[in-house]
Design a protein around this motif. Structure first.
Motif, PDB file in Angstrom:
ATOM      1  N   THR A   8       0.846  -1.190   0.000  1.00 52.72           N
ATOM      2  CA  THR A   8       0.000   0.000   0.000  1.00 52.72           C
ATOM      3  C   THR A   8       0.882   1.240   0.000  1.00 52.72           C
ATOM      4  OG1 THR A   8      -1.701  -1.147   1.273  1.00 52.72           O
ATOM      5  CG2 THR A   8      -1.824   1.254   1.191  1.00 52.72           C
ATOM      6  N   TYR A 173       0.016   1.636   7.661  1.00 52.64           N
ATOM      7  CA  TYR A 173      -0.099   0.876   6.423  1.00 52.64           C
ATOM      8  C   TYR A 173       1.001  -0.176   6.291  1.00 52.64           C
ATOM      9  CZ  TYR A 173      -3.817   3.674   4.292  1.00 52.64           C
ATOM     10  OH  TYR A 173      -5.024   4.265   3.999  1.00 52.64           O
ATOM     11  N   THR A 225      -5.799  15.862  -0.642  1.00 54.43           N
ATOM     12  CA  THR A 225      -6.486  15.125  -1.699  1.00 54.43           C
ATOM     13  C   THR A 225      -5.934  13.744  -1.986  1.00 54.43           C
ATOM     14  OG1 THR A 225      -5.067  16.143  -3.389  1.00 54.43           O
ATOM     15  CG2 THR A 225      -7.146  17.254  -2.888  1.00 54.43           C
ATOM     16  N   GLY A 227      -4.047   9.786  -1.261  1.00 57.68           N
ATOM     17  CA  GLY A 227      -4.395   8.600  -0.492  1.00 57.68           C
ATOM     18  C   GLY A 227      -4.044   8.728   0.982  1.00 57.68           C
ATOM     19  N   THR A 229      -4.957  10.902   2.956  1.00 61.13           N
ATOM     20  CA  THR A 229      -6.111  11.387   3.722  1.00 61.13           C
ATOM     21  C   THR A 229      -6.841  10.262   4.428  1.00 61.13           C
ATOM     22  OG1 THR A 229      -6.354  13.177   2.130  1.00 61.13           O
ATOM     23  CG2 THR A 229      -8.229  12.732   3.566  1.00 61.13           C
ATOM     24  N   LYS A 230      -7.063   9.160   3.734  1.00 66.98           N
ATOM     25  CA  LYS A 230      -7.825   8.048   4.303  1.00 66.98           C
ATOM     26  C   LYS A 230      -7.149   7.524   5.566  1.00 66.98           C
ATOM     27  CE  LYS A 230      -9.700   3.464   3.132  1.00 66.98           C
ATOM     28  NZ  LYS A 230      -8.922   2.651   4.098  1.00 66.98           N
ATOM     29  N   GLY A 231      -5.838   7.315   5.500  1.00 68.61           N
ATOM     30  CA  GLY A 231      -5.117   6.816   6.663  1.00 68.61           C
ATOM     31  C   GLY A 231      -5.134   7.801   7.812  1.00 68.61           C
ATOM     32  N   VAL A 233      -7.445  10.050   8.516  1.00 72.90           N
ATOM     33  CA  VAL A 233      -8.781  10.061   9.118  1.00 72.90           C
ATOM     34  C   VAL A 233      -8.981   8.824   9.983  1.00 72.90           C
ATOM     35  CG1 VAL A 233     -11.250   9.918   8.593  1.00 72.90           C
ATOM     36  CG2 VAL A 233      -9.793  11.523   7.338  1.00 72.90           C
ATOM     37  N   GLU A 234      -8.490   7.679   9.526  1.00 73.38           N
ATOM     38  CA  GLU A 234      -8.617   6.453  10.316  1.00 73.38           C
ATOM     39  C   GLU A 234      -7.862   6.553  11.637  1.00 73.38           C
ATOM     40  OE1 GLU A 234      -7.235   3.456   7.654  1.00 73.38           O
ATOM     41  OE2 GLU A 234      -9.169   3.264   6.620  1.00 73.38           O
TER      42      GLU A 234
END
Length: 271
Positions: A8, A173, A225, A227, A229-231, A233-234
């Motif tokens: 990832t 990740y 904007t 990838g 961001t997703k991590g 937020v998690e």
């Protein structure tokens, strides 16, 4: 063989990420490799991204051939387009995973990876694969950033928080943000003889107005904007937090005394 580990890339393939990767050349990202590039060699560039380093390597090995391997098939197409634009007929790009390289043993004279091992699940396994596909007498080379050694001025509010969060996301990740200091240890664990490993270090420095705009602008965009961001937020970051950190980079860009340095660890392993 054990199950394939997950790969990832935390920054994703947003255009802001690709623009920063397209800046990379042999001169600014793999100068330590130049003495080992000779006419006629077969080279593998592992985790080649949009292919700028791969295509540039080809100019150092006239009469040879460069293969770029990239995990994301969409990025493979970017790399092929770049090679076509440059008229680089001696470069090919394939999709594949560094943990299980799709090549026979002893295929390449030089096997190279730039900023790859820090992002993958099993860097030692990847180095074993790089060693396997390198011919006897060839070299395996890797260059990795070391996030703990990044330094900047001034201490713009928010940049320290960004730095800590980025490292947490990388580790969430399965990556290792302090890869630069570990490349020699990983190479030894992969079976390379310590006496045949050469270590060096290099930096990127961004300080002029143009450099600050380029580097800081890419970082601000990635936070908002990409990838990443997703991590984030998690791990508990809010949209407001990410916008604040993105703004911190925009503030740093305007600092006339602004200065940002990244340290990289480098290894050349004789096979």
């Amino acid at each position: 063989m054990s199950a394939q580990p997950q790969t990832t890339y935390i920054h994703g393939s947003h255009e802001s990420v690709l623009r920063s990767h397209k800046w990379r050349t042999v001169a600014n990202s793999a100068a330590y490799l130049i003495p080992h590039l000779k006419p006629g060699l077969k080279v593998l560039d592992v985790g080649c991204g949009p292919g700028t380093i791969s295509v540039d390597i080809a100019s150092y090995v006239p009469g040879g051939h460069v293969t770029g391997l990239e995990y994301d098939p969409a990025i493979v197409e970017h790399a092929r387009a770049h090679a076509a634009e440059r008229g680089a007929a001696d470069v090919a790009f394939v999709q594949g995973d560094a943990h299980a390289l799709p090549f026979a043993d002893s295929t390449f004279d030089v096997v190279h990876a730039h900023q790859v091992l820090q992002h993958i699940a099993e860097p030692v396994r990847a180095l074993r694969e790089m060693r396997r596909v390198a011919r006897p007498g060839g070299v395996v080379a890797a260059r990795e950033a070391d996030w703990a050694a990044f330094t900047w001025f001034p201490d713009t509010p928010g940049l320290g928080e960004w730095h800590a969060l980025a490292q947490r996301v990388n580790r969430a990740y399965g990556g290792e943000p302090h890869a630069g200091r570990r490349v020699k240890a990983w190479a030894r664990a992969a079976g390379f003889d310590a006496a045949r490993i050469s270590c060096s270090a290099a930096t990127w420095c961004f300080s002029t107005p143009e450099e600050r705009e380029w580097w800081g602008g890419r970082m601000a965009e990635r936070i908002a904007t990409a990838g990443f961001t997703k991590g984030a937020v998690e791990l508990g970051a809010s949209a407001e937090d990410l916008e604040r950190l993105s703004q911190a980079w925009r503030t740093w860009i305007q600092e006339e005394d602004g200065w940002f340095v990244l340290l990289h660890g480098e290894i050349i392993c004789q096979v």
